[in-house]
Design an enzyme around this catalytic site. Structure first.
Site, PDB file in Angstrom:
ATOM      1  N   CYS A 271     -19.076  41.753  20.300  1.00  0.00           N
ATOM      2  CA  CYS A 271     -18.504  42.410  19.040  1.00  0.00           C
ATOM      3  C   CYS A 271     -17.458  42.037  18.462  1.00  0.00           C
ATOM      4  CB  CYS A 271     -19.363  43.771  19.504  1.00  0.00           C
ATOM      5  SG  CYS A 271     -18.179  44.404  19.984  1.00  0.00           S
TER       6      CYS A 271
ATOM      7  N   ARG B 191      -2.486  41.463  16.024  1.00  0.00           N
ATOM      8  CA  ARG B 191      -3.942  40.951  15.771  1.00  0.00           C
ATOM      9  C   ARG B 191      -3.730  41.176  14.277  1.00  0.00           C
ATOM     10  NH1 ARG B 191      -8.570  44.706  18.062  1.00  0.00           N
ATOM     11  NH2 ARG B 191      -9.474  45.256  16.417  1.00  0.00           N
TER      12      ARG B 191
ATOM     13  N   ARG C 168     -17.898  52.254  16.584  1.00  0.00           N
ATOM     14  CA  ARG C 168     -16.419  52.939  17.011  1.00  0.00           C
ATOM     15  C   ARG C 168     -16.190  54.518  17.066  1.00  0.00           C
ATOM     16  NH1 ARG C 168     -15.473  47.823  14.672  1.00  0.00           N
ATOM     17  NH2 ARG C 168     -14.239  46.174  15.263  1.00  0.00           N
TER      18      ARG C 168
ATOM     19  N   ARG D 185     -19.154  53.617  21.981  1.00  0.00           N
ATOM     20  CA  ARG D 185     -18.447  53.341  21.718  1.00  0.00           C
ATOM     21  C   ARG D 185     -17.493  54.715  22.647  1.00  0.00           C
ATOM     22  NH1 ARG D 185     -13.739  49.197  20.191  1.00  0.00           N
ATOM     23  NH2 ARG D 185     -13.284  50.777  18.918  1.00  0.00           N
TER      24      ARG D 185
ATOM     25  N   ASN E 257     -11.547  39.977  19.382  1.00  0.00           N
ATOM     26  CA  ASN E 257     -10.263  40.735  18.374  1.00  0.00           C
ATOM     27  C   ASN E 257      -9.117  41.337  20.160  1.00  0.00           C
ATOM     28  OD1 ASN E 257     -11.813  41.016  17.009  1.00  0.00           O
ATOM     29  ND2 ASN E 257     -12.180  42.564  16.291  1.00  0.00           N
ATOM     30  N   ASP E 258      -9.526  42.133  20.505  1.00  0.00           N
ATOM     31  CA  ASP E 258      -8.214  42.481  21.675  1.00  0.00           C
ATOM     32  C   ASP E 258      -8.685  41.397  22.497  1.00  0.00           C
ATOM     33  OD1 ASP E 258      -7.267  44.985  20.820  1.00  0.00           O
ATOM     34  OD2 ASP E 258      -8.464  46.047  20.784  1.00  0.00           O
TER      35      ASP E 258
ATOM     36  N   GLU F 124     -11.934  43.064  26.772  1.00  0.00           N
ATOM     37  CA  GLU F 124     -11.131  42.338  25.707  1.00  0.00           C
ATOM     38  C   GLU F 124      -9.516  42.325  26.858  1.00  0.00           C
ATOM     39  OE1 GLU F 124     -11.331  46.037  22.743  1.00  0.00           O
ATOM     40  OE2 GLU F 124     -11.598  47.642  23.988  1.00  0.00           O
TER      41      GLU F 124
ATOM     42  N   HIS G 168      -7.643  46.139  11.807  1.00  0.00           N
ATOM     43  CA  HIS G 168      -8.575  47.416  11.550  1.00  0.00           C
ATOM     44  C   HIS G 168      -8.475  47.393  10.511  1.00  0.00           C
ATOM     45  CE1 HIS G 168      -8.547  47.646  15.253  1.00  0.00           C
ATOM     46  NE2 HIS G 168     -10.084  48.914  15.418  1.00  0.00           N
TER      47      HIS G 168
HETATM   48  C1  PEP Z   1     -12.466  43.490  19.805  1.00  0.00           C
HETATM   49  O1  PEP Z   1     -11.548  44.354  20.520  1.00  0.00           O
HETATM   50  O2  PEP Z   1     -13.324  42.672  19.995  1.00  0.00           O
HETATM   51  C2  PEP Z   1     -13.173  45.302  20.061  1.00  0.00           C
HETATM   52  C3  PEP Z   1     -14.389  44.879  18.962  1.00  0.00           C
HETATM   53  O3  PEP Z   1     -12.884  46.348  19.006  1.00  0.00           O
HETATM   54  P1  PEP Z   1     -11.353  46.373  18.370  1.00  0.00           P
HETATM   55  O4  PEP Z   1     -11.404  46.185  17.000  1.00  0.00           O
HETATM   56  O5  PEP Z   1     -12.329  48.436  18.005  1.00  0.00           O
HETATM   57  O6  PEP Z   1     -10.360  46.745  18.981  1.00  0.00           O
HETATM   58 MG    MG Z   2     -10.643  46.550  20.283  1.00  0.00          MG
END
Ligand code: PEP
Ligand code: MG
Length: 593
Positions: free
Chosen positions: A506, A469, A299, A336, A458-459, A435, A193
């Site tokens: 995303c 991550r 977010r 979201r 990402n998740d 995700e 993040h």
């Molecule tokens: C993801 O998990 O890909 C995502 C876009 O959400 P975040 O990065 O906020 O967990």
């Molecule tokens: Mg996520």
């Protein structure tokens, strides 16, 4: 003068004086207390000690009952530390003499005590340092839960590079200020993040630089090269000129990329949308500048951090979303719902302490467990949707159909509630975030009961490959070209297509030209990127042929090794990327992904 290397996560080159935040001080608020506040600050400290004493006593009794006296003695040691006169005297002096808030004064005192323990030869005594740290954490947690303090902005007078062991996303609000020009941390990877935030704030950042917080001194000049993952400490004049020359060159290339506002169509006529991921309503200015097609991910948890320790009211939600929807001028805005929890964000409402928060009561799970919080958010959101239209609702961390039905039912209930109050609502699109691997595997079922799907790579990557991550030690495994990931992505995209609903993506993969071409080849038509990357991604996609990308991915998916697939895809797409965005940028893209 020295140069360290790490992972380049947010592009650009920044020069500034270092603001070093040590491992220990990280989550401790720091502000000045005025003369008339001194007594209140002392009282806070004593109240916290009282509560800590009660907690320790309860733990002691519990342990004695379950494990016997021998183990309960650990807590006797904790109580002795808590009652140590030095600890309280020094902390109170820090508050009085240096006008520090009590959290900071306590942290300083403990820091000093710990450094004495670290030097002791006797291993038994050295271990007692761990007990001190434990008591300290307890006190800080209690103080945090009692605090009404809102973080005051730092008064920075020169360009500043934040150098830290790690940065929490909850530091985002604090870091969101003009004079902070760069981030360097020891922890964190490309999809952490901190990386996402740095991108959102358009701040060059290099993460995963080993030992940097010990190497740099406060005020020392630092250059952050967010293209190549380099950090120069006390650079020579020549070196500084070299970096600044490179910065000019990148800016020149960036300006020439493409006109920001035209439609996005591949060379074989396939229409694409490229929207923006944002964290703050203020970012809409950047989105407009770079010509993003609305917002593909807002977010909203950052709103919770902005109002902490208070929860945002329905009206806070309404005002924030209204700003975004108004600025989007009719373009689609995907908001979201709260994604608090996991490793990401700290908020008072979550201060429960879970053994494994990444798989714990986070995101939608938390919202369903706190209908009061979810209701306030959905009401604010639906009211904005009713006024502006084209506002879509995205729900994070959905893991299956039953959970999704609960969310839909809750939304329906709130829609009826608002309708009874006279709020006109045409159907507001509602979609799950894909995700979690179970959601990707059940994407077909979810798609039948959804208005759209949004993939979060990402998740999805973190959970599919079991790779934290934010953990540098396993970052080498974090490969979105792993066949398992590609299969899940393809299945999800196909599921959306079969159900005839839009599928967007995303995660960070879409913000990288090579990732975006890969996704185009898997059938994706709707991308949502970090605003700073929109221009590059759009320029590359406009020059791509969808048919060709599909062919490349068809062949790539016959391979069984993620590294091999990555190399194959690179070889196939690099000429295009190089042609469009130049050798320097293409080289960076390749080495980072
Ligand atoms: C993801 O998990 O890909 C995502 C876009 O959400 P975040 O990065 O906020 O967990
Ligand atoms: Mg996520």
């Amino acid at each position: 003068m020295s140069v360290c290397t790490g992972v380049a996560v947010s592009h650009g080159i920044a020069v500034g004086a270092a603001l070093v935040i040590g491992r220990f001080e990280l989550e401790v608020p720091h502000y000045r207390v005025e003369e008339e506040e001194l007594r209140a600050e002392w009282r806070r400290f004593h109240r916290a000690r009282r509560q800590a004493r009660e907690e320790i006593q309860a733990l002691r009794d519990d342990t004695a009952g379950k494990l016997g006296k021998k183990y309960a003695a650990i807590f006797d040691a904790h109580r002795m530390i808590l009652d140590d006169r030095k600890l309280s005297r020094e902390t109170m002096e820090g508050i009085r003499d240096q006008r520090m808030n009590c959290e900071w004064a306590l942290a300083k005192t403990v820091h000093r005590l710990l450094s004495v323990f670290e030097k002791v030869d006797d291993p038994y005594l050295r271990e007692r340092g761990g007990d001190i740290a434990d008591v300290h954490q307890r006190l800080q947690r209690i103080l945090a839960s009692q605090s009404n303090h809102q973080a005051k902005p730092l008064n920075l007078t020169e360009d500043t590079v934040v150098v830290a062991h790690a940065l929490l996303p909850s530091d985002a609000i604090w870091l969101h200020q003009e004079r902070i020009v760069g981030f360097v941390t020891e922890e964190g990877g490309k999809t952490s993040h901190t990386a996402i935030l740095a991108n959102a704030l358009e701040i060059p950042a290099v993460l995963g630089v080993e030992g940097i917080a010990d190497e740099v001194r406060h005020g020392e000049e630092v250059i952050v090269d967010g293209f190549h993952g380099k950090v120069a400490i006390s650079p020579s004049i020549e070196m500084k000129q070299e970096f600044l020359g490179a910065r000019e060159e990148f800016e020149r290339i960036g300006r020439g990329l493409d006109d920001a506002h035209g439609p996005v169509e591949t060379v074989d006529g396939v229409e694409l949308t490229i929207a923006a991921n944002i964290e703050f309503p203020e970012e809409m200015k950047t989105v407009k500048r770079v010509g993003g097609y609305g917002v593909g991910l807002y977010r909203s948890e950052f709103l919770f951090l902005a109002t902490a320790p208070k929860l945002p009211s329905e009206d806070d939600h309404y005002q924030a979303y209204k700003r975004i929807a108004a600025a989007a001028e009719g373009r689609r805005v995907i908001i979201r719902t709260l994604d608090l929890g996991g490793e990401k964000y700290f908020h008072k409402v979550l201060a429960k302490g879970e053994a494994n928060p990444v798989m714990g009561l986070r995101a939608v799970r938390f919202c369903l467990s706190r209908p009061d919080i979810f209701r306030a958010q959905l009401r604010g959101l639906l009211r904005v949707a009713s006024e502006f239209g084209n506002v879509w609702i995205l729900v994070p961390m959905i893991s299956g159909v039953a959970e999704w039905r609960r969310v839909r039912a809750f939304c329906d209930e709130i829609t009826s509630e608002l309708a009874a109050e006279g709020v006109q609502l045409s159907a507001v699109p509602l979609g799950p975030m894909i995700e979690v691997p179970s959601a990707a595997l059940c994407a077909g079922d979810l798609a039948k009961e959804s208005d759209f799907l949004a993939i979060g790579t990402n998740d999805l990557l973190q959970y599919t490959l079991a790779v934290d991550r934010g953990n540098r030690a396993v970052a080498y495994l974090s490969n979105p070209w792993h066949p398992a990931m590609l299969r899940l992505l393809r299945e999800t995209i196909v599921a959306g297509r079969r159900a005839d609903i839009p599928v967007s993506l995303c995660g960070e993969m879409a913000s990288d030209p090579l990732g975006a071409l890969t996704l185009l080849g898997l059938g994706l038509l709707s991308f949502s990127c970090n605003p700073v990357m929109i221009s590059e991604v759009r320029s590359v996609l406009r020059e791509a042929s969808e048919a060709n990308a599909r062919e490349v991915m068809l062949a790539a998916m016959d391979l069984d090794d993620g590294e091999q697939i990555r190399r194959f895809v690179e070889e196939a797409f690099s000429p295009l990327i190089r042609r469009v965005i130049g050798d320097e940028l293409a080289g960076r893209t390749r080495s980072e992904t």
